[in-house]
Design a protein around this motif. Structure first.
Motif, PDB file in Angstrom:
ATOM      1  N   ALA A 259       0.800  -1.333  -0.085  1.00  0.00           N
ATOM      2  CA  ALA A 259       0.038   0.121   0.054  1.00  0.00           C
ATOM      3  C   ALA A 259       0.836   1.266  -0.068  1.00  0.00           C
ATOM      4  O   ALA A 259       0.666   2.078  -0.657  1.00  0.00           O
ATOM      5  N   ILE A 260       1.711   1.394   0.705  1.00  0.00           N
ATOM      6  CA  ILE A 260       2.849   2.508   0.931  1.00  0.00           C
ATOM      7  C   ILE A 260       3.354   2.807  -0.542  1.00  0.00           C
ATOM      8  O   ILE A 260       3.781   3.758  -0.786  1.00  0.00           O
ATOM      9  N   LYS A 261       3.801   1.685  -1.151  1.00  0.00           N
ATOM     10  CA  LYS A 261       4.455   1.691  -2.382  1.00  0.00           C
ATOM     11  C   LYS A 261       3.485   2.486  -3.546  1.00  0.00           C
ATOM     12  O   LYS A 261       3.817   3.420  -4.266  1.00  0.00           O
ATOM     13  N   VAL A 262       2.258   2.055  -3.363  1.00  0.00           N
ATOM     14  CA  VAL A 262       1.341   2.670  -4.347  1.00  0.00           C
ATOM     15  C   VAL A 262       1.034   3.876  -3.684  1.00  0.00           C
ATOM     16  O   VAL A 262       0.770   4.742  -4.669  1.00  0.00           O
ATOM     17  N   PHE A 263       0.858   4.408  -2.603  1.00  0.00           N
ATOM     18  CA  PHE A 263       0.591   5.702  -1.987  1.00  0.00           C
ATOM     19  C   PHE A 263       1.803   6.470  -2.589  1.00  0.00           C
ATOM     20  O   PHE A 263       1.574   7.818  -2.759  1.00  0.00           O
ATOM     21  N   GLU A 264       3.040   6.117  -2.267  1.00  0.00           N
ATOM     22  CA  GLU A 264       4.196   6.917  -2.848  1.00  0.00           C
ATOM     23  C   GLU A 264       3.996   7.258  -4.398  1.00  0.00           C
ATOM     24  O   GLU A 264       4.290   8.563  -4.757  1.00  0.00           O
ATOM     25  N   LYS A 265       3.640   6.546  -5.085  1.00  0.00           N
ATOM     26  CA  LYS A 265       3.333   6.573  -6.759  1.00  0.00           C
ATOM     27  C   LYS A 265       2.320   7.719  -6.698  1.00  0.00           C
ATOM     28  O   LYS A 265       2.515   8.368  -7.379  1.00  0.00           O
ATOM     29  N   LEU A 266       1.347   7.451  -5.867  1.00  0.00           N
ATOM     30  CA  LEU A 266       0.070   8.587  -6.033  1.00  0.00           C
ATOM     31  C   LEU A 266       0.586   9.943  -5.782  1.00  0.00           C
ATOM     32  O   LEU A 266       0.297  10.904  -6.414  1.00  0.00           O
ATOM     33  N   ARG A 267       1.374   9.964  -4.511  1.00  0.00           N
ATOM     34  CA  ARG A 267       2.095  11.206  -4.184  1.00  0.00           C
ATOM     35  C   ARG A 267       2.940  11.949  -5.194  1.00  0.00           C
ATOM     36  O   ARG A 267       2.553  13.003  -5.330  1.00  0.00           O
ATOM     37  N   ARG A 268       3.423  10.971  -5.698  1.00  0.00           N
ATOM     38  CA  ARG A 268       4.483  11.799  -7.005  1.00  0.00           C
ATOM     39  C   ARG A 268       3.709  12.216  -8.105  1.00  0.00           C
ATOM     40  O   ARG A 268       3.973  13.307  -8.630  1.00  0.00           O
ATOM     41  N   GLY A 270       0.813  13.761  -7.491  1.00  0.00           N
ATOM     42  CA  GLY A 270      -0.092  14.835  -6.875  1.00  0.00           C
ATOM     43  C   GLY A 270      -1.440  14.302  -6.345  1.00  0.00           C
ATOM     44  O   GLY A 270      -2.438  15.301  -6.140  1.00  0.00           O
ATOM     45  N   HIS A 271      -1.641  13.126  -6.262  1.00  0.00           N
ATOM     46  CA  HIS A 271      -2.901  12.578  -5.507  1.00  0.00           C
ATOM     47  C   HIS A 271      -2.472  12.360  -4.013  1.00  0.00           C
ATOM     48  O   HIS A 271      -1.495  12.232  -3.776  1.00  0.00           O
ATOM     49  N   ARG A 272      -3.606  12.539  -3.243  1.00  0.00           N
ATOM     50  CA  ARG A 272      -3.647  12.243  -1.818  1.00  0.00           C
ATOM     51  C   ARG A 272      -4.383  11.009  -1.673  1.00  0.00           C
ATOM     52  O   ARG A 272      -5.322  10.731  -1.679  1.00  0.00           O
ATOM     53  N   PRO A 273      -3.602  10.049  -1.265  1.00  0.00           N
ATOM     54  CA  PRO A 273      -4.007   8.743  -0.772  1.00  0.00           C
ATOM     55  C   PRO A 273      -5.339   8.712   0.476  1.00  0.00           C
ATOM     56  O   PRO A 273      -4.736   9.619   1.085  1.00  0.00           O
ATOM     57  N   ILE A 288      -1.833   0.012  15.154  1.00  0.00           N
ATOM     58  CA  ILE A 288      -0.530   0.748  15.702  1.00  0.00           C
ATOM     59  C   ILE A 288       0.252   0.701  14.747  1.00  0.00           C
ATOM     60  O   ILE A 288       1.096   1.513  14.441  1.00  0.00           O
ATOM     61  N   GLN A 289       0.763  -0.530  14.515  1.00  0.00           N
ATOM     62  CA  GLN A 289       1.876  -1.019  13.415  1.00  0.00           C
ATOM     63  C   GLN A 289       1.564  -0.311  12.028  1.00  0.00           C
ATOM     64  O   GLN A 289       2.576   0.228  11.542  1.00  0.00           O
ATOM     65  N   ALA A 290       0.408  -0.275  11.690  1.00  0.00           N
ATOM     66  CA  ALA A 290       0.006   0.220  10.267  1.00  0.00           C
ATOM     67  C   ALA A 290       0.477   1.802  10.318  1.00  0.00           C
ATOM     68  O   ALA A 290       0.811   2.703   9.588  1.00  0.00           O
ATOM     69  N   ALA A 291      -0.068   2.635  11.583  1.00  0.00           N
ATOM     70  CA  ALA A 291       0.139   3.910  11.601  1.00  0.00           C
ATOM     71  C   ALA A 291       1.793   4.039  11.562  1.00  0.00           C
ATOM     72  O   ALA A 291       2.161   5.049  11.210  1.00  0.00           O
ATOM     73  N   ARG A 292       2.360   3.261  12.478  1.00  0.00           N
ATOM     74  CA  ARG A 292       3.659   3.438  12.454  1.00  0.00           C
ATOM     75  C   ARG A 292       4.565   3.429  11.034  1.00  0.00           C
ATOM     76  O   ARG A 292       5.355   4.423  10.910  1.00  0.00           O
ATOM     77  N   MET A 293       4.123   2.541  10.271  1.00  0.00           N
ATOM     78  CA  MET A 293       4.782   2.291   8.913  1.00  0.00           C
ATOM     79  C   MET A 293       4.210   3.529   8.149  1.00  0.00           C
ATOM     80  O   MET A 293       5.051   3.966   7.357  1.00  0.00           O
ATOM     81  N   LEU A 294       2.785   3.857   8.135  1.00  0.00           N
ATOM     82  CA  LEU A 294       2.425   4.985   7.097  1.00  0.00           C
ATOM     83  C   LEU A 294       3.277   6.170   7.755  1.00  0.00           C
ATOM     84  O   LEU A 294       3.608   7.105   6.870  1.00  0.00           O
ATOM     85  N   ASN A 295       3.233   6.520   8.919  1.00  0.00           N
ATOM     86  CA  ASN A 295       3.796   7.798   9.471  1.00  0.00           C
ATOM     87  C   ASN A 295       5.347   7.680   8.984  1.00  0.00           C
ATOM     88  O   ASN A 295       5.711   8.783   8.361  1.00  0.00           O
ATOM     89  N   ALA A 296       6.156   6.661   8.870  1.00  0.00           N
ATOM     90  CA  ALA A 296       7.495   6.578   8.732  1.00  0.00           C
ATOM     91  C   ALA A 296       7.342   6.910   7.082  1.00  0.00           C
ATOM     92  O   ALA A 296       8.546   7.469   6.576  1.00  0.00           O
ATOM     93  N   GLY A 298       5.672   8.952   5.899  1.00  0.00           N
ATOM     94  CA  GLY A 298       5.141  10.340   5.516  1.00  0.00           C
ATOM     95  C   GLY A 298       3.477  10.342   5.162  1.00  0.00           C
ATOM     96  O   GLY A 298       3.181  11.554   4.620  1.00  0.00           O
ATOM     97  N   PHE A 299       2.930   9.124   5.428  1.00  0.00           N
ATOM     98  CA  PHE A 299       1.454   9.465   5.309  1.00  0.00           C
ATOM     99  C   PHE A 299       0.580   9.384   6.566  1.00  0.00           C
ATOM    100  O   PHE A 299      -0.117   8.719   6.797  1.00  0.00           O
ATOM    101  N   GLU A 300       0.954  10.453   7.391  1.00  0.00           N
ATOM    102  CA  GLU A 300       0.287  10.492   8.670  1.00  0.00           C
ATOM    103  C   GLU A 300      -1.029  10.896   8.498  1.00  0.00           C
ATOM    104  O   GLU A 300      -2.001  10.850   9.461  1.00  0.00           O
ATOM    105  N   ASP A 301      -1.549  11.284   7.379  1.00  0.00           N
ATOM    106  CA  ASP A 301      -3.010  11.956   7.111  1.00  0.00           C
ATOM    107  C   ASP A 301      -4.076  10.566   6.651  1.00  0.00           C
ATOM    108  O   ASP A 301      -5.093  10.929   6.680  1.00  0.00           O
ATOM    109  N   THR A 302      -3.029   9.729   6.183  1.00  0.00           N
ATOM    110  CA  THR A 302      -4.233   8.767   5.923  1.00  0.00           C
ATOM    111  C   THR A 302      -5.187   8.102   6.848  1.00  0.00           C
ATOM    112  O   THR A 302      -4.537   7.953   8.030  1.00  0.00           O
ATOM    113  N   ILE A 303      -6.409   7.526   6.519  1.00  0.00           N
ATOM    114  CA  ILE A 303      -7.479   7.172   7.510  1.00  0.00           C
ATOM    115  C   ILE A 303      -6.909   5.581   7.784  1.00  0.00           C
ATOM    116  O   ILE A 303      -6.286   4.885   6.939  1.00  0.00           O
TER     117      ILE A 303
END
Lengths: 515, 515
Positions: A259-268, A270-273, A288-296, A298-303
């Motif tokens: 998911a993070i790989k795909v989110f990074e592509k979206l971000r590049r 100009g989309h907000r995952p 908790i683990q998902a939040a940790r990984m997403l935060n790391a 740079g996806f602190e805003d994802t639900i």
């Protein structure tokens, strides 16, 4: 398959027709009668019990009532029924009457509006009109209103435990057949923000909500695209609405990294995952683990959408566990809790633990020579004896604006003239309390919906019903609102109603006057 | 109020449409896919658990499927949905495809017939056809089939505990809205003899059943006729079909003595009174006392209908208590038990204790270049991993004719060629057993119902479904049938299916071959 038969006046229990014929034979089938619909106990889920309920189901029920008709084919079906000796059960004159009057057009309905908080033993719906048709109405009324109130109540509890997070109703697949549609509406009244039920969303003017299922990932895996391929395809299709279900293979090892790989592509691009969904495993730990990984990444805003056998206690437990454990992993628990969305399915739509509201429909009065004669039924325990007569229902608020009691009185009583206001316990003659008029405010809870079949009430839009539920719950004492072992809200009788009830019980039992 | 929207193809979860559009964009929306519908665990009612289930709901579901259509207005509703950035969620080309293909006419359905006993993790329904429409079908299929099987199963348990007594389904008032209609049908398949639901009785060709309610007695009391007057009016109307509800005032002091007076009058006029109904209190104790009083008056043949929160355990307890206590009052327990009829409401129609069957709908294969590729989903526990691929399902019987296991194998496997028949545990690689072909008989459980949308199956009448349920239950080991702590029925895989599943799991996990 079974409609329109099941939407006609045959949507009832058989004994309503056999009794209606007895009333007809006695010549009292058109005698004005009064039935109260009420429940005796809040839903009790076993390990926890509701301290309030949220009324729901009125508008669809009234709409059903207004179109329900008896058709010639229904009369013929009844005519074909035979008793044990082979003789028809229903006589031609009764069936003729029924074919001309077999609708609910002569009935008057007063009711507590949808979205209002309600309590046991108070009339939620009052049906007044010709005895036979008021009797036939019973089953469909209970069937529709009991379930809607049950689910609105459960949704209010889920809403309470989910705090400020979104609650999505996901239960159609585990609902009781078409009941799931009415259940989705009730859930939305009680506290769900949206539903995945497409038809009901459109019917109610809300956008339907959802993510995707495991099957989409499985398809991609079987076709050699893998989980990552599935996520990419979904993100390509919905670059600005991308929520990915990450538990098809392995949540932490495969789903979230992909998911993070795909989110990074979206971000590049100009989309907000938008976020991820977790549907299995230890949801508190995994979020908790998902939040940790997403935060790391740079996806602190994802639900983070959580689903899988959630109810109010499970959500409470997840939130508590996050509060306790998240700091250990460097995750801010409050921030994590704020980004959660709860998808609640089976346990909301079936009211898991207590899948039926014990609502009843009891005769409380009938006219004799133009006067209302109160009716009583006493065989069961004193607390289960219905409150007789034509009544009014008030809610009393204390000086803080908190609801302090629901009070039933006789139809001709005026609360404004009471000083002090005396509240008697409905069953226990030794218990009462008195409220000073000063500092006490009140409102009458019933509105007239149908006046001899004529609709005299504007049904408010869904948003208004939801606002009412929120406001009513806000005006409850926190002790009444809590999820486990709630404080008991007072439901009381005026002294005059109390005395009438006591006298009727004595009379029916043949007991002497002792007071 | 919400039909026809709720009966259209919008009777589904939203994510089915978002996924369908992804499939469309990938060009695989018409790719043949295979989904299995199965449940993972028998209903578990808390204090007791089912050891078998009864399949139900197929005919009404197929009828719904065959008429469900997408209408231009549905397309417009979907077209109006916007994503977070305000852009439409669905593209014109996908909606155009959906408007032309949005029905289930290309799907093939194989299924276990209604009324058959079924077990966990075996495909009850297999849907084969274009991926997008098979996906959209999921929610309505689960909604209808899960609930019907849940209720047929509960009814079978109630039937078992009620022994040879009549069981009447009385639950509509406590059912989940219109779900009560489907529930009544399922209850009749599983074990209820009749229902009080008038519309469904007529729809299914059965006479509706019932007695009368407290309200009839209350009306008579309020009008000065008293309970006796109510009973007399009812008896006058139905002299040969007279069942009297005796607990409105006081069962032993008033209700039964009044009923006996009326019965004596009926007898003098040459009629045979049918019986009484008890709806509150200690039903075991009261039925013994009722029998004693009725016997003393010469009404040994009258039936005693019991109702009020009954389920299989309560009925079992009532029967046990009668067996223990009746002799003390000079009542023959066996004769009393034979004259009982059970009216079962809330706890049957809601499957009290476990109000949802956890049935799921999982992709098990998809075609790639004309070949079926098995699909897997592994994130959860091993036992929850669906059995992949295109499968056959057999039931094996031992020499006594008792069902000994359900066996799943690959589509091209031939049980007749296996010697011995090897049954592998679906999850535990160390467990298997082998059956000699000699003395073992089998049958294939699936029938083809729809062949690319064409109905190729004659739905049997209700009576046939009920007979099947009875016969299948009869062929279960008594240990599997019992109400509490049942013996576990074996559900097994052929060695080839077992190996394919294991290899797929390893492959998805990236584990090495070790065997």
């Amino acid at each position: 398959m079974f409609a329109p038969l099941t939407e006609s006046i045959l949507y009832t229990d058989f004994y309503q027709f056999t009794m209606a014929q007895v009333y007809y034979r006695l010549g009292i089938h058109e005698r004005p009668a009064l039935f109260d619909h009420f429940f005796r106990e809040y839903p009790d889920y076993g390990s926890h019990q509701a301290g309030f309920a949220v009324n729901a189901g009125l508008e669809p029920f009234i709409e059903w009532m207004r179109q329900a008709r008896v058709e010639p084919e229904h009369i013929e079906l009844l005519r074909g029924l035979k008793g044990r000796t082979g003789k028809p059960l229903f006589d031609a004159d009764f069936l003729d009457w029924l074919s001309r009057h077999g609708n609910f057009e002569a009935l008057t309905i007063r009711a507590v509006p949808e979205g209002r908080v309600v309590h046991p033993n108070t009339p939620l719906t009052v049906v007044e009109g010709p005895l036979a048709m008021a009797q036939i109405l019973e089953t469909a009324l209970l069937n529709q209103l009991n379930y809607a109130t049950l689910i609105a109540t459960k949704a209010a509890r889920v809403r309470y435990s989910a705090q400020s997070s979104l609650v999505l109703e996901f239960g159609l697949r585990r609902a009781h057949d078409r009941g799931g549609h009415a259940g989705a509406r009730a859930a939305l009244i009680g506290g769900a923000d949206f539903t995945s039920n497409v038809a009901m969303s459109f019917a109610l003017g809300l956008p339907p909500k959802g993510t995707h299922a495991h099957s989409m990932v499985q398809v991609a895996m079987a076709l050699g695209m893998g989980e990552l391929g599935a996520f990419e395809a979904y993100a390509d299709m919905y670059p600005d609405d991308c929520i990915l279900l990450v538990d098809t293979i392995d949540t932490l090892e495969s789903g979230i990294p992909n998911a993070i790989k795909v989110f990074e592509k979206l971000r590049r691009k100009g989309h907000r995952p938008v976020g991820i969904r977790l549907d299995s495993g230890d949801l508190a730990y995994l979020s908790i683990q998902a939040a940790r990984m997403l935060n790391a990444a740079g996806f602190e805003d994802t639900i983070i959408v959580l689903s899988s056998e959630l109810d109010e206690l499970v959500i409470w437990q997840i939130i508590t566990q996050i509060q306790e454990e998240a700091p250990r992993y460097g995750v801010d628990p409050d921030a994590l809790i704020k980004r959660l969305t709860f998808g609640v399915g089976t346990r909301l739509i079936t009211s898991w633990g207590d899948p039926a509201l014990g609502g009843v429909y009891k005769l409380v009065a009938i006219q004799e020579k133009g006067e209302w004669v109160p009716a009583i039924k006493i065989s069961e325990s004193r607390i289960k004896t219905p409150n007789p007569g034509r009544k009014r229902l008030w809610r009393l608020y204390d000086a803080r604006g908190k609801a302090t009691a629901d009070l039933m009185g006789l139809d001709d009583e005026d609360i404004a003239a009471m000083e002090p206001i005396i509240l008697r316990h409905p069953a226990d003659g030794t218990k009462w309390r008195s409220l000073p008029r000063e500092g006490t405010s009140w409102e009458e809870l019933h509105v007239t919906v149908l006046d001899e079949g004529r609709l005299v009430y504007d049904f408010p839009p869904l948003e208004e019903l939801r606002r009412r539920a929120r406001e009513d719950i806000e005006r409850l004492d926190p002790g009444v609102r809590r999820l486990v072992n709630p404080h008991v809200y007072h439901v009381s009788l005026t002294p005059r109603l109390w005395k009438m009830k006591r006298d009727l019980i004595r009379q029916a039992r043949g007991e002497p006057e002792t007071e």
